[in-house]
Structures are given as C-alpha cells and as structure tokens.
Design an enzyme around this catalytic site. Structure first.
Site, PDB file in Angstrom:
ATOM      1  N   HIS A 186     -12.516  98.711 -22.924  1.00 10.89           N
ATOM      2  CA  HIS A 186     -12.888  97.541 -22.124  1.00 10.89           C
ATOM      3  C   HIS A 186     -14.328  97.118 -22.331  1.00 10.89           C
ATOM      4  CE1 HIS A 186      -8.974  97.344 -20.713  1.00 10.89           C
ATOM      5  NE2 HIS A 186      -9.206  96.653 -19.616  1.00 10.89           N
TER       6      HIS A 186
ATOM      7  N   ASP B 116     -16.037  97.902 -10.092  1.00  4.54           N
ATOM      8  CA  ASP B 116     -15.166  96.943  -9.399  1.00  4.54           C
ATOM      9  C   ASP B 116     -13.716  97.050  -9.871  1.00  4.54           C
ATOM     10  OD1 ASP B 116     -17.382  96.030  -8.138  1.00  4.54           O
ATOM     11  OD2 ASP B 116     -17.649  94.272  -9.418  1.00  4.54           O
TER      12      ASP B 116
ATOM     13  N   GLU C 101     -21.829  93.488  -1.937  1.00  7.30           N
ATOM     14  CA  GLU C 101     -21.987  92.735  -3.199  1.00  7.30           C
ATOM     15  C   GLU C 101     -22.277  91.272  -2.872  1.00  7.30           C
ATOM     16  OE1 GLU C 101     -19.303  93.140  -6.429  1.00  7.30           O
ATOM     17  OE2 GLU C 101     -19.471  95.320  -6.533  1.00  7.30           O
TER      18      GLU C 101
HETATM   19  P1  FAD Z   1     -14.848 101.867 -23.837  1.00  8.68           P
HETATM   20  O1  FAD Z   1     -15.020 100.417 -23.917  1.00  8.68           O
HETATM   21  O2  FAD Z   1     -13.650 102.431 -24.488  1.00  8.68           O
HETATM   22  O3  FAD Z   1     -16.153 102.604 -24.395  1.00  8.68           O
HETATM   23  C1  FAD Z   1     -17.455 102.189 -24.021  1.00  8.68           C
HETATM   24  C2  FAD Z   1     -18.517 102.977 -24.799  1.00  8.68           C
HETATM   25  O4  FAD Z   1     -18.499 104.322 -24.376  1.00  8.68           O
HETATM   26  C3  FAD Z   1     -18.282 103.000 -26.295  1.00  8.68           C
HETATM   27  O5  FAD Z   1     -19.513 103.043 -26.960  1.00  8.68           O
HETATM   28  C4  FAD Z   1     -17.527 104.297 -26.510  1.00  8.68           C
HETATM   29  O6  FAD Z   1     -17.683 104.798 -27.811  1.00  8.68           O
HETATM   30  C5  FAD Z   1     -18.161 105.184 -25.454  1.00  8.68           C
HETATM   31  N1  FAD Z   1     -17.238 106.170 -24.920  1.00  8.68           N
HETATM   32  C6  FAD Z   1     -15.985 105.982 -24.463  1.00  8.68           C
HETATM   33  N2  FAD Z   1     -15.475 107.144 -24.031  1.00  8.68           N
HETATM   34  C7  FAD Z   1     -16.423 108.074 -24.211  1.00  8.68           C
HETATM   35  C8  FAD Z   1     -16.511 109.465 -23.965  1.00  8.68           C
HETATM   36  N3  FAD Z   1     -15.500 110.142 -23.452  1.00  8.68           N
HETATM   37  N4  FAD Z   1     -17.655 110.088 -24.282  1.00  8.68           N
HETATM   38  C9  FAD Z   1     -18.715 109.431 -24.805  1.00  8.68           C
HETATM   39  N5  FAD Z   1     -18.678 108.125 -25.077  1.00  8.68           N
HETATM   40  C10 FAD Z   1     -17.551 107.455 -24.775  1.00  8.68           C
HETATM   41  N6  FAD Z   1     -19.001  98.266 -15.255  1.00  8.68           N
HETATM   42  C11 FAD Z   1     -19.696  98.571 -14.149  1.00  8.68           C
HETATM   43  O7  FAD Z   1     -20.656  99.322 -14.210  1.00  8.68           O
HETATM   44  N7  FAD Z   1     -19.346  98.063 -12.933  1.00  8.68           N
HETATM   45  C12 FAD Z   1     -18.269  97.270 -12.766  1.00  8.68           C
HETATM   46  O8  FAD Z   1     -17.976  96.847 -11.657  1.00  8.68           O
HETATM   47  C13 FAD Z   1     -17.504  96.939 -13.906  1.00  8.68           C
HETATM   48  N8  FAD Z   1     -16.415  96.170 -13.803  1.00  8.68           N
HETATM   49  C14 FAD Z   1     -15.669  95.881 -14.905  1.00  8.68           C
HETATM   50  C15 FAD Z   1     -14.527  95.098 -14.772  1.00  8.68           C
HETATM   51  C16 FAD Z   1     -13.747  94.825 -15.877  1.00  8.68           C
HETATM   52  C17 FAD Z   1     -12.526  93.961 -15.728  1.00  8.68           C
HETATM   53  C18 FAD Z   1     -14.134  95.308 -17.160  1.00  8.68           C
HETATM   54  C19 FAD Z   1     -13.334  94.966 -18.365  1.00  8.68           C
HETATM   55  C20 FAD Z   1     -15.281  96.064 -17.302  1.00  8.68           C
HETATM   56  C21 FAD Z   1     -16.060  96.366 -16.180  1.00  8.68           C
HETATM   57  N9  FAD Z   1     -17.210  97.150 -16.278  1.00  8.68           N
HETATM   58  C22 FAD Z   1     -17.919  97.461 -15.152  1.00  8.68           C
HETATM   59  C23 FAD Z   1     -17.739  97.573 -17.583  1.00  8.68           C
HETATM   60  C24 FAD Z   1     -17.236  98.959 -17.955  1.00  8.68           C
HETATM   61  O9  FAD Z   1     -17.817  99.934 -17.143  1.00  8.68           O
HETATM   62  C25 FAD Z   1     -17.594  99.285 -19.393  1.00  8.68           C
HETATM   63  O10 FAD Z   1     -17.158  98.291 -20.254  1.00  8.68           O
HETATM   64  C26 FAD Z   1     -16.998 100.616 -19.805  1.00  8.68           C
HETATM   65  O11 FAD Z   1     -17.546 101.009 -21.034  1.00  8.68           O
HETATM   66  C27 FAD Z   1     -15.525 100.469 -19.978  1.00  8.68           C
HETATM   67  O12 FAD Z   1     -14.923 101.715 -19.992  1.00  8.68           O
HETATM   68  P2  FAD Z   1     -13.883 102.060 -21.120  1.00  8.68           P
HETATM   69  O13 FAD Z   1     -13.227 103.317 -20.695  1.00  8.68           O
HETATM   70  O14 FAD Z   1     -12.997 100.922 -21.428  1.00  8.68           O
HETATM   71  O15 FAD Z   1     -14.908 102.334 -22.316  1.00  8.68           O
END
Ligand code: FAD
Length: 527
Positions: free
Chosen positions: A106, A167, A278
């Site tokens: 994400h 969120d 918020e």
């Molecule tokens: P990914 O997109 O898969 O990875 C993100 C990064 O972390 C990449 O660099 C990846 O290589 C690295 N990574 C992934 N897993 C690991 C691991 N196990 N160890 C080390 N590195 C790793 N963020 C907030 O802070 N607050 C919010 O309210 C918020 N709301 C959101 C709402 C939506 C609808 C979306 C899409 C995103 C939101 N986000 C929010 C952002 C979100 O926290 C980040 O985009 C987060 O990285 C997404 O998590 P993911 O598991 O999809 O990570």
C-alpha cells in the site's frame, strides 16, 4: 586533416569494437539475470519462489510505478527470509540483485518493489503465531507480515487492543513500522513505532537479530521508521491495553482555521480529553451535512438542514470517545463537558455510536464501496507533510486559500500531534517543534482524465505545495517521503543523515534492502 585521428578506418574499428563490447555486456547481463532464478532455486526454503505471474509485486496503491521483480519469495519461515538475503549478500557487490519486503503493497511510489530483484511477500509469513502475554503490561508477538486488522480481532478475544493505529487497518506491521503509523491516537500514545517493545529483524547480511531498547538498541531504533533500510522485520512485540466495546464518534465544523486549530491544540494538550482527535479540510462540498446524515445524527436537525457548505472552505474536527455501555451516562456527561469548551459552529454538531471495531475499521467500509464502483484501484498521488505548529497558519493561507482554493481531489487531513510522544532515537524524521501537524492530501486521480482531476494536474499541485514549503522555509518534513536524488534525501534527514548512513553501512552494507525507496544504490555506498 593530419590532426584528425578519427579517420574512416579508425571509425570503423571503433564502431566494431563498441558493438562487440555492448553485445558482450548484454550477454553478461542476460546470463546474470537468467542465472539468478536458478541460483535461487538451489535454496532449500520451506515456502517457495515464484518466477512467473509476479505482476502483483510490481503494483501498489499509488498505481504510478511498476517494476517487475525477477522472483517472489513466499516465505513460510524466518529462515526462508534469512537464507535468501544471505544468498544475495554472498553474491557480493558485483551482483545487481536487491531484495524488497512487501507488506500489503500500500505504498504510493513503488517503495515495496524491486526492479529485477527479489520481492518477499511478507503476508505469507505466518510465524510466529500470534502470542499474547496478558498481565500488568500486556503485549502480543506477531509476524512482521501480519495485518493490523487481524491483530485487532485476535486481541479483542482477550479484551485487549493495540494503543496506536493508522486510519486503515489492512496494512502490515512491517510496513507501518517502517514509516511511523500515525492516526488520531498518536497525540496521546505516540505513533505505532512508540508502542513496540521488541523486534526480530533479518539484516542485509542475512543475520537474524532480536532487538529492543535494551538489546541491540541501535538496530531497534534504526529499523523503527527506517524505511526498510536496515532489515526485514519478521516479528514485532506490540504493546496492548484494555479495549473498550463502543465508540462515540463526533464531527463538528469550523469556518475559521485559527479557531479550528486552537480547539485541536487545546484538546491534544488536555489531560481529560477524547481518545481520538483528527481534522479535515472540506473545500467547496455540496450538501456536506446531508451526506453525513447517512451515518451520523445531527444535534439540531432543523438548523443543520439550513447550513450551506457549497462554495466554502470548512474545517471539520473529528473526535471519538471510547466507552463501555455500562458507563454510558458518565460518558455522555464527559462528552458534553468537553464539547462545551469548543468553539465550533453549533448547528454542525453530528454524532453517532459504533462498535470499537466498526470505528477502527471505518476506512475499509469506504473501501468496499469504492471497490464496487471501480474507484479503489485508481492512481493515488498522495502527499503527506509534517508541519511545525508555528507555520501551520502560513501554510494554510497559501495552500487552502490559494493553491487548493476551488477543490481538492480527495480527503485532506489536518491534525496536530505531540512530539514528546515520539522517541527521538528512531529513524523517523520530524519537524523541530514540540507540536506539529500531519497534513495529508489523499488525492485520487481519474485515470482517463487530462483535466483538473487527472494525475498530471494533481502531481503539479503537489509540486506547487512542496515548492511553496521550500521557498517559504517552513521547516516541513515529508511523511512517507519520496525523493529522486540522494541530495534530496540528505536534505530530508538533515543532521540525522550521518546516523542514517552509518546504520546503513552497519546493517546493510551492500544496499540490498528496500531498493524501492531509492535512497541508496547497490554497490555505491559512499562512506
Ligand atoms: P508496503 O507498501 O508493502 O511497504 C512499505 C515499505 O516498507 C517498503 O519500503 C517495504 O519494502 C517496507 N517493508 C514492508 N514490510 C516490511 C518488513 N516486514 N520489514 C521491513 N520493511 C518492510 N499511514 C499512517 O501512518 N497513518 C494512516 O492513517 C495511514 N492510512 C493509510 C490509508 C490507506 C488507505 C493507505 C493505502 C495507506 C495509509 N497509510 C497510513 C500509509 C501506510 O502506513 C504505508 O503506506 C505503509 O507502508 C503501508 O503498509 P504496507 O504493509 O502496505 O507496506
């Protein structure tokens, strides 16, 4: 002419030589890439590698960057991850192979992708099984690939809950801990990275290391907010507290930005306050309060019907109070008392009562509706900024009063948090002041539009906002940062760059991990 060494014969020779050289490089590269899958298949993993149908690993929520990996590892154990990273480490600096952990994918700008590299599909890692410790200081041990929504459901079986959220809960633990994890509880509990006791990490050398504030503290601090640069989080120990069953969810509007932020700052600084705080900027919304009626109830129906939102920029303060049904009377009294100290427009008070899970999983409810309309998988050119309290009015004047005066292309969040709740040893980069605002432009683009709701236009607005912050020297930091050059990254980290780079050299010296962040390039760590 005697001075010209590029005679016809010489030119022919140089050309032939160049063709031979380029063919040789191409063959080497091909051999290199085609050897990689076979070298990976020699690894004795419990899970498996996939070498085809990996398109999912070249996509993310941003829908703007697509880099196909050579292979995806679907790990079943931590040793699968350690073995794979160690293998890449042992290939040495001459190999171009990199490794990206992918949580729920994400990210917005390809941060979890690895161009011609290996992507580790963290959601396959189901170990350790969630383990709860229930006592005076309860916690849960979870896999780094676990989704927060699953942790919520499991914790509630013990009457417990994590303290700090995002969120949206369909994100992984490793993904949010690599950034910070900020939401409406952060003013009180700090971000998610302030609520972790211990991590297990696979470093860029393939070593499995347990770390905490007491043990391997430098790695622990580095990994939290570390953009995946130092290691892959395979296990996290997350702090818990007793959970409430229900939530009073409240919205009110302001027309004046100063009154709005004064009330927000009052609430986040008070001892007795809401559990979630918020805010939103609402630009030129038609029938706003009418839309709220589908899930909220107005305090004063008649007055709410007469309120006009069209053509105006309004500021919505969103608050929530957790409670258990037995304490409903006391909760209502407390809410009355808290609201009586605020200066919102009285006719805009709306309230509803939902379960704790419904409240926390609220964005997923919106996701389902957007999925049905085909509006979830569109480009999301998001921009998230952290802005010092002293500069938020200047920022609002220019951005909400000028750059986005007519419309926004999605929700715009604005709320303050207390820096004292953040650990300043982590890798998260923050503004200089004790209170700073998260301002999130959560735009979605219409994929077929070249107009004001199209990707190019939204990206140009984002650039205007960033350029303004730079010119006006507001001391703004990007959250979920994205830059094109290492100089920009250095500027982002400022004085912390030295520590950030030192840690990279210590824990991932070949720059194998998280290449999608584009901070370090494999083989060119310059120390
Ligand atoms: P990914 O997109 O898969 O990875 C993100 C990064 O972390 C990449 O660099 C990846 O290589 C690295 N990574 C992934 N897993 C690991 C691991 N196990 N160890 C080390 N590195 C790793 N963020 C907030 O802070 N607050 C919010 O309210 C918020 N709301 C959101 C709402 C939506 C609808 C979306 C899409 C995103 C939101 N986000 C929010 C952002 C979100 O926290 C980040 O985009 C987060 O990285 C997404 O998590 P993911 O598991 O999809 O990570």
């Amino acid at each position: 002419m005697s001075f010209n060494i590029f005679t016809h014969t010489n030119l022919l020779f140089i050309r032939s030589f160049m063709i031979m050289l380029l063919s040789f490089i191409a063959i080497q590269l091909n051999l290199c890439f085609s050897n990689i899958p076979s070298s990976l298949t020699t690894l004795n993993v419990n899970g498996h590698f996939s070498f085809t149908n990996n398109e999912f690993a070249a996509k993310d929520y941003g829908n703007q960057y697509q880099f196909l990996p050579l292979a995806v590892l679907h790990p079943k154990s931590v040793s699968d991850i350690a073995m794979t990273v160690k293998h890449v480490w042992e290939l040495g600096p001459s190999s171009t192979l990199t490794v990206a952990a992918r949580g729920h994918g994400h990210s917005i700008q390809g941060q979890a992708q690895a161009h011609h590299g290996v992507v580790i599909n963290m959601e396959s890692l189901k170990t350790p099984k969630m383990h709860f410790e229930i006592g005076d200081s309860p916690y849960v041990d979870v896999s780094g690939g676990e989704l927060w929504i699953n942790i919520l459901h499991e914790s509630l079986k013990y009457g417990l809950t994590p303290k700090s959220w995002t969120d949206y809960l369909h994100l992984t633990v490793g993904g949010t801990l690599s950034n910070a994890g900020i939401s409406g509880q952060a003013f009180r509990h700090g971000p998610q990275i302030s609520n972790v006791h211990q991590l297990e990490v696979v470093t860029g050398k393939g070593e499995v290391v347990t770390c905490s504030a007491q043990q391997n503290a430098d790695l622990f601090s580095g990994v939290l907010g570390g953009l995946g640069q130092y290691g892959i989080i395979t296990r996290a120990r997350i702090s818990l507290e007793p959970a409430a069953q229900m939530v009073k969810w409240i919205r009110v509007l302001y027309s004046d930005f100063s009154t709005f932020t004064r009330d927000q700052e009052h609430l986040i600084s008070s001892e007795n306050t809401f559990d979630y705080i918020e805010g939103l900027v609402l630009i030129n919304r038609t029938g706003l309060l009418n839309n709220w009626r589908s899930s909220f109830n107005p305090k004063d129906d008649d007055q709410a019907s007469q309120f006009k939102s069209e053509g105006r920029t309004l500021f919505c303060l969103e608050m929530a109070k957790n409670f258990n049904p037995k304490k409903i009377v006391e909760t209502n009294e407390e809410i009355e008392s808290l609201l009586s100290k605020l200066n919102y427009i009285p006719s805009t008070l709306f309230m509803t009562e939902v379960t704790y899970v419904e409240f926390l999983d609220r964005v997923h409810t919106a996701e389902i509706k957007l999925q049905e309309k085909g509006l979830w998988d569109v480009p999301h050119p998001w921009l998230n900024l952290l802005i010092p309290k002293s500069k938020i009015h200047k920022f609002a004047d220019e951005v909400f009063g000028n750059i986005l005066a007519d419309t926004s292309n999605g929700p715009v969040l604005v709320y303050p948090v207390n820096k004292s709740k953040w650990n300043n040893m982590t890798s998260a980069v923050l503004p200089e002041e004790d209170i700073f605002y998260l301002v999130a432009f959560l735009s979605q683009a219409n994929p077929s539009s070249t107009g004001k709701d199209g990707l190019e236009h939204i990206l140009s607005l984002n650039k205007r906002i960033l350029d303004y912050c730079e010119e006006a020297q507001l001391g703004v930091k990007q959250y979920l940062p994205h830059y094109a050059t290492q100089d920009e990254w250095r500027a982002h980290f400022g004085q912390r760059w030295e520590t950030f780079e030192r840690r990279k050299f210590a824990y991932d010296p070949l720059a194998i991990l998280a290449p999608g962040q584009r901070i370090f390039q494999k083989g060119v760590l310059d120390l």
